[in-house]
Write a protein that holds these residues in place. Structure first.
Motif, PDB file in Angstrom:
ATOM      1  N   MET A   1      45.551 -24.420  22.503  1.00 21.82           N
ATOM      2  CA  MET A   1      44.482 -23.955  21.639  1.00 21.82           C
ATOM      3  C   MET A   1      43.782 -25.144  20.999  1.00 21.82           C
ATOM      4  O   MET A   1      44.413 -26.082  20.539  1.00 21.82           O
ATOM      5  N   SER A   2      42.489 -25.117  20.976  1.00 16.07           N
ATOM      6  CA  SER A   2      41.687 -26.193  20.421  1.00 16.07           C
ATOM      7  C   SER A   2      41.807 -26.238  18.897  1.00 16.07           C
ATOM      8  O   SER A   2      41.850 -25.220  18.230  1.00 16.07           O
ATOM      9  N   VAL A   3      41.855 -27.471  18.361  1.00 13.85           N
ATOM     10  CA  VAL A   3      41.897 -27.696  16.914  1.00 13.85           C
ATOM     11  C   VAL A   3      40.690 -28.549  16.552  1.00 13.85           C
ATOM     12  O   VAL A   3      40.422 -29.559  17.192  1.00 13.85           O
ATOM     13  N   SER A   4      39.974 -28.143  15.516  1.00 15.66           N
ATOM     14  CA  SER A   4      38.835 -28.943  15.042  1.00 15.66           C
ATOM     15  C   SER A   4      39.325 -29.902  13.971  1.00 15.66           C
ATOM     16  O   SER A   4      40.032 -29.513  13.049  1.00 15.66           O
ATOM     17  N   VAL A   5      38.950 -31.189  14.114  1.00 20.93           N
ATOM     18  CA  VAL A   5      39.445 -32.239  13.230  1.00 20.93           C
ATOM     19  C   VAL A   5      38.281 -33.079  12.716  1.00 20.93           C
ATOM     20  O   VAL A   5      37.589 -33.726  13.501  1.00 20.93           O
ATOM     21  N   LEU A   6      38.076 -33.058  11.395  1.00 20.76           N
ATOM     22  CA  LEU A   6      37.142 -33.991  10.772  1.00 20.76           C
ATOM     23  C   LEU A   6      37.883 -35.304  10.658  1.00 20.76           C
ATOM     24  O   LEU A   6      38.931 -35.376  10.010  1.00 20.76           O
ATOM     25  N   ASP A   7      37.400 -36.347  11.294  1.00 19.83           N
ATOM     26  CA  ASP A   7      38.085 -37.636  11.360  1.00 19.83           C
ATOM     27  C   ASP A   7      37.151 -38.701  10.804  1.00 19.83           C
ATOM     28  O   ASP A   7      36.135 -39.016  11.412  1.00 19.83           O
ATOM     29  N   MET A   8      37.487 -39.233   9.617  1.00 21.74           N
ATOM     30  CA  MET A   8      36.579 -40.158   8.939  1.00 21.74           C
ATOM     31  C   MET A   8      37.347 -41.285   8.264  1.00 21.74           C
ATOM     32  O   MET A   8      38.426 -41.075   7.718  1.00 21.74           O
ATOM     33  N   SER A   9      36.754 -42.470   8.275  1.00 23.53           N
ATOM     34  CA  SER A   9      37.241 -43.577   7.458  1.00 23.53           C
ATOM     35  C   SER A   9      36.566 -43.466   6.100  1.00 23.53           C
ATOM     36  O   SER A   9      35.381 -43.124   6.018  1.00 23.53           O
ATOM     37  N   MET A  10      37.328 -43.767   5.043  1.00 18.73           N
ATOM     38  CA  MET A  10      36.816 -43.559   3.692  1.00 18.73           C
ATOM     39  C   MET A  10      37.387 -44.612   2.755  1.00 18.73           C
ATOM     40  O   MET A  10      38.547 -44.983   2.858  1.00 18.73           O
ATOM     41  N   ALA A 118      34.893 -23.743  22.938  1.00 19.71           N
ATOM     42  CA  ALA A 118      34.852 -23.222  24.307  1.00 19.71           C
ATOM     43  C   ALA A 118      34.743 -24.371  25.311  1.00 19.71           C
ATOM     44  O   ALA A 118      35.423 -24.368  26.340  1.00 19.71           O
ATOM     45  N   ALA A 119      33.915 -25.356  24.992  1.00 24.20           N
ATOM     46  CA  ALA A 119      33.758 -26.506  25.891  1.00 24.20           C
ATOM     47  C   ALA A 119      35.022 -27.362  25.928  1.00 24.20           C
ATOM     48  O   ALA A 119      35.358 -27.935  26.972  1.00 24.20           O
ATOM     49  N   ALA A 120      35.727 -27.449  24.796  1.00 19.02           N
ATOM     50  CA  ALA A 120      36.927 -28.295  24.708  1.00 19.02           C
ATOM     51  C   ALA A 120      38.133 -27.687  25.396  1.00 19.02           C
ATOM     52  O   ALA A 120      39.070 -28.408  25.748  1.00 19.02           O
ATOM     53  N   GLY A 121      38.139 -26.375  25.582  1.00 18.37           N
ATOM     54  CA  GLY A 121      39.315 -25.734  26.165  1.00 18.37           C
ATOM     55  C   GLY A 121      40.490 -25.837  25.212  1.00 18.37           C
ATOM     56  O   GLY A 121      40.405 -25.414  24.066  1.00 18.37           O
ATOM     57  N   ASP A 122      41.581 -26.459  25.680  1.00 16.51           N
ATOM     58  CA  ASP A 122      42.748 -26.605  24.799  1.00 16.51           C
ATOM     59  C   ASP A 122      42.799 -27.981  24.130  1.00 16.51           C
ATOM     60  O   ASP A 122      43.777 -28.312  23.466  1.00 16.51           O
TER      61      ASP A 122
END
Length: 190
Positions: A1-10, A118-122
């Protein structure tokens, strides 16, 4: 299952760029110097290699329009992954005709995230940009936040979490401490 990740340097004081959109000061890259860390043999450190592998494994990217345009849409793809840009305005000429893997989504962050997953799949969906991360949090479509907290105080600039809809509790998933940055990954509970 795809996971959305906000990935930022701060920076420690919450900035992701200085007021002129440089990524951490006059040299423009202070907040990303941690990604240049080398081991004793001069090779990328194990931590840097771990994050590079995560980024390369992403199946899609959602980027705010400002971020996408500042990065020239990463030349049309993000390491081979398609890019989805939520925006109320049509794309500029390069994104419209020159970058087939860039899709401007005009019906909101929910739709952009659904298309990216949907584009990322898993595989993971990498989220780029403060405004887009804030919108995804507010809409309840952001699964995780990964912060590379750099030991510097910028004092001014663009904050990562400038506007949030309410208090959001996070769960710590992982902490990796290095001399260059502390890398903290959080889950956004539902």
């Amino acid at each position: 299952m795809s996971v959305s990740v906000l990935d930022m340097s701060m920076s420690l004081d919450g900035y992701i760029a200085d007021p002129h959109d440089f990524l951490g000061g006059d040299d423009g890259e202070r907040l990303h110097k941690w990604a240049d860390a080398k081991d004793e043999s001069g090779q990328p450190s194990a931590v840097v290699e771990q994050f590079q592998a995560e980024w390369k494994a992403a199946g899609a990217v959602i980027a705010g329009r400002r971020t996408a345009e500042l990065m020239d849409h990463w030349g049309g793809d993000h390491g081979g992954a398609p890019i989805f840009v939520p925006s109320h305005r049509p794309p500029g000429p390069a994104a419209r005709w020159g970058y087939p893997l860039v899709t401007y989504v005009t019906d909101g962050i929910d739709s952009a995230m659904a298309q990216a997953k949907a584009a990322a799949g898993d595989r993971d969906v990498q989220v780029r940009g403060a405004y887009t991360g804030q919108r995804a949090l507010a809409a309840g479509v952001l699964d995780e936040v990964q912060i590379h907290q750099v030991p510097v105080l910028l004092g001014e600039g663009r904050r990562l979490f400038d506007v949030l809809p309410s208090l959001i509790e996070l769960q710590i998933v992982r902490v990796i401490d290095t001399p260059e940055a502390t890398h903290i990954r959080y889950r956004v509970p539902r």
